[in-house]
Design an enzyme around this catalytic site. Structure first.
Site, PDB file in Angstrom:
ATOM      1  N   ASP A 151       0.808  -1.213   0.000  1.00  0.00           N
ATOM      2  CA  ASP A 151       0.000   0.000   0.000  1.00  0.00           C
ATOM      3  C   ASP A 151       0.845   1.268   0.000  1.00  0.00           C
ATOM      4  O   ASP A 151       0.616   2.180  -0.801  1.00  0.00           O
ATOM      5  CB  ASP A 151      -0.917  -0.012   1.227  1.00  0.00           C
ATOM      6  CG  ASP A 151      -1.772   1.235   1.326  1.00  0.00           C
ATOM      7  OD1 ASP A 151      -2.935   1.182   0.916  1.00  0.00           O
ATOM      8  OD2 ASP A 151      -1.269   2.266   1.829  1.00  0.00           O
ATOM      9  N   VAL A 183      -5.252   2.371  -0.124  1.00  0.00           N
ATOM     10  CA  VAL A 183      -5.230   1.647  -1.400  1.00  0.00           C
ATOM     11  C   VAL A 183      -5.663   0.207  -1.187  1.00  0.00           C
ATOM     12  O   VAL A 183      -6.434  -0.353  -1.975  1.00  0.00           O
ATOM     13  CB  VAL A 183      -3.840   1.695  -2.052  1.00  0.00           C
ATOM     14  CG1 VAL A 183      -3.887   1.052  -3.435  1.00  0.00           C
ATOM     15  CG2 VAL A 183      -3.340   3.128  -2.166  1.00  0.00           C
ATOM     16  N   ASP A 184      -5.184  -0.424  -0.123  1.00  0.00           N
ATOM     17  CA  ASP A 184      -5.630  -1.776   0.199  1.00  0.00           C
ATOM     18  C   ASP A 184      -7.143  -1.816   0.405  1.00  0.00           C
ATOM     19  O   ASP A 184      -7.829  -2.735  -0.056  1.00  0.00           O
ATOM     20  CB  ASP A 184      -4.944  -2.279   1.469  1.00  0.00           C
ATOM     21  CG  ASP A 184      -3.556  -2.846   1.212  1.00  0.00           C
ATOM     22  OD1 ASP A 184      -3.252  -3.194   0.059  1.00  0.00           O
ATOM     23  OD2 ASP A 184      -2.773  -2.947   2.170  1.00  0.00           O
ATOM     24  N   LEU A 185      -7.665  -0.842   1.129  1.00  0.00           N
ATOM     25  CA  LEU A 185      -9.096  -0.832   1.427  1.00  0.00           C
ATOM     26  C   LEU A 185      -9.921  -0.639   0.158  1.00  0.00           C
ATOM     27  O   LEU A 185     -10.916  -1.347  -0.066  1.00  0.00           O
ATOM     28  CB  LEU A 185      -9.412   0.256   2.449  1.00  0.00           C
ATOM     29  CG  LEU A 185      -8.708   0.109   3.797  1.00  0.00           C
ATOM     30  CD1 LEU A 185      -9.028   1.285   4.708  1.00  0.00           C
ATOM     31  CD2 LEU A 185      -9.101  -1.199   4.477  1.00  0.00           C
ATOM     32  N   GLY A 188      -9.837  -3.808  -1.842  1.00  0.00           N
ATOM     33  CA  GLY A 188     -10.773  -4.798  -1.320  1.00  0.00           C
ATOM     34  C   GLY A 188     -12.193  -4.526  -1.754  1.00  0.00           C
ATOM     35  O   GLY A 188     -12.950  -5.455  -2.078  1.00  0.00           O
TER      36      GLY A 188
END
Length: 408
Positions: A151, A183-185, A188
């Site tokens: 991220d 960015v990860d969120l 997802g």
């Protein structure tokens, strides 16, 4: 908080979660909250990396260190099964589970699961309707496809840090990451959306899909209006602190006891703001009477407004602005967020009991509500391997023998 009544939208959907850390687990937690059965495959004796990403850690009933709080954030509602996929027997068990599953989610490097026979082609041959979602840093093709992606580096490489932070020349000016792994969120959420679309198609056609979700692609999409501002103007966006590139005033303003964000979205709200601050003439000043002119003259306008807002306490200012129809809100700390009356009313804190921990696990509720019901899975993030015997026993496997061999 009233939970959505059964059946839940994804009842009957089985997800094999081969992912770890955040982007993949965030996607599968969303699916779990919507009713899917999510089986989280973890390494025997170790589990998801984030079980160790602390402090803080929970405390077990035996007074020992438990799982890290980070793990709790993205793993509610899952069943934990420990399998060593590097062992041929372990890989075969996962293939057997695939036969009765609808979705597989993984975030290994491109091609990393092929050596175990857990790649899209192999698993789709077993189950043609399987939706196989691969989450990587840079996607399944292209010159950067083999690279790992995290991220923080994607926030930098994808431009987000170039528009986040104080402007050049200001105290503390430097590119800045966002305070959570945004960015990860987002990845997802894009992944869970793509999975739902592919499931609909699979139900209609019997054909699954290989979904290719890349953090870098997601970060580029997240640039949103900043990207189109560049495409239209040719000007590269820069860091502006808390100012908005397209609106003014749209930033925090000082009060006698803190800061309040004022978010003016149109000219009528601007005039209402000035009236509430006791300076109606400022609302019709030719330099500021239209948004485009306010943006051009923000360096003049913002100090004028700050002089007015400093006369108010936060609570008094918000009451005045809300009465005038001007969007505003306090700059809360995290503890204050969950003490807000709206957060309490909406039940944004989920508290669940896990037998091995001395205190309940607290997580944040899903923001999805259907027909007035909250979509929150009723079980807490699992203990490592807690469901291995039940899930593998249902396949008729001798779990004790597999455990003795180190396969599970």
């Amino acid at each position: 908080m009233t939970e959505i009544a059964p059946p839940r939208p994804l009842d009957g959907v089985r997800v094999l979660d081969l992912s770890r850390v955040l982007a993949g687990p965030w996607a599968t937690q969303t699916l779990a909250d919507l009713g899917a059965e999510v089986i989280k495959i973890e390494r025997p004796g170790a589990g998801d990396d984030t079980r160790l990403w602390g402090p803080p850690f929970a405390t077990t009933t035996a007074g020992e260190r438990g799982d890290a709080a980070y793990f709790f954030a993205a793993n509610r509602g899952k069943r934990s099964v420990t399998i060593d996929m590097a062992d041929p027997q372990g890989a075969e068990i996962i293939r057997r589970l695939t036969a009765d599953s609808h979705v597989v989610v993984e975030n290994f490097k491109v091609g990393g699961l092929k050596k175990y026979g857990l790649d899209p082609a192999t698993l789709s041959a077993i189950n043609p309707a399987l939706v196989y979602c691969s989450i990587t840093g840079f996607g399944q093709d292209g010159p950067d496809a083999p690279r790992a992606g995290y991220d923080y580096m994607i926030q930098a490489m994808g431009g987000l840090m170039s528009i986040t932070g104080q402007p050049d020349g200001s105290p503390g000016a430097e590119p800045m990451k966002v305070g959570v792994a945004v960015v990860d969120l987002f990845t997802g959420l894009y992944a869970s959306n793509a999975i739902l679309a592919a499931l609909l198609r699979a139900r209609e056609t019997g054909l699954g899909a290989h979904l290719d979700i890349a953090l870098f692609d997601v970060q580029a999409a997240m640039l949103a209006n900043q990207a189109t501002n560049f495409f239209v103007s040719g000007k590269v966006p820069t860091r502006m602190g808390n100012a908005h590139p397209n609106l003014s005033p749209y930033q925090p303003f000082p009060c006698s006891d803190g800061m309040v964000v004022i978010a003016v979205g149109n000219d009528g709200q601007y005039r209402a703001l000035c009236g509430a601050l006791g300076d109606a003439a400022l609302g019709t000043d030719a330099r500021f009477d239209a948004n485009a002119r306010r943006v051009e003259n923000r360096n003049i306008l913002s100090p004028l407004l700050a002089t007015l807002t400093r006369r108010f306490a936060m609570a008094d200012l918000m009451r005045a602005l809300e009465a005038a129809g001007v969007p505003c809100g306090p700059v809360n700390t995290v503890d204050q967020v969950f003490g807000e009356r709206q957060a309490l009313h909406r039940g944004l804190t989920v508290e669940q009991t896990r037998a091995d921990l001395e205190s309940p696990v607290r997580t944040v509720a899903s923001p999805i509500r259907i027909d007035g019901g909250a979509c929150v899975h009723p079980t807490p993030p699992p203990a490592l391997g807690q469901d291995t015997d039940a899930v593998l026993g249902a396949l008729g496997l001798d779990v004790a023998a597999l455990r003795a061999q180190g396969v599970v």
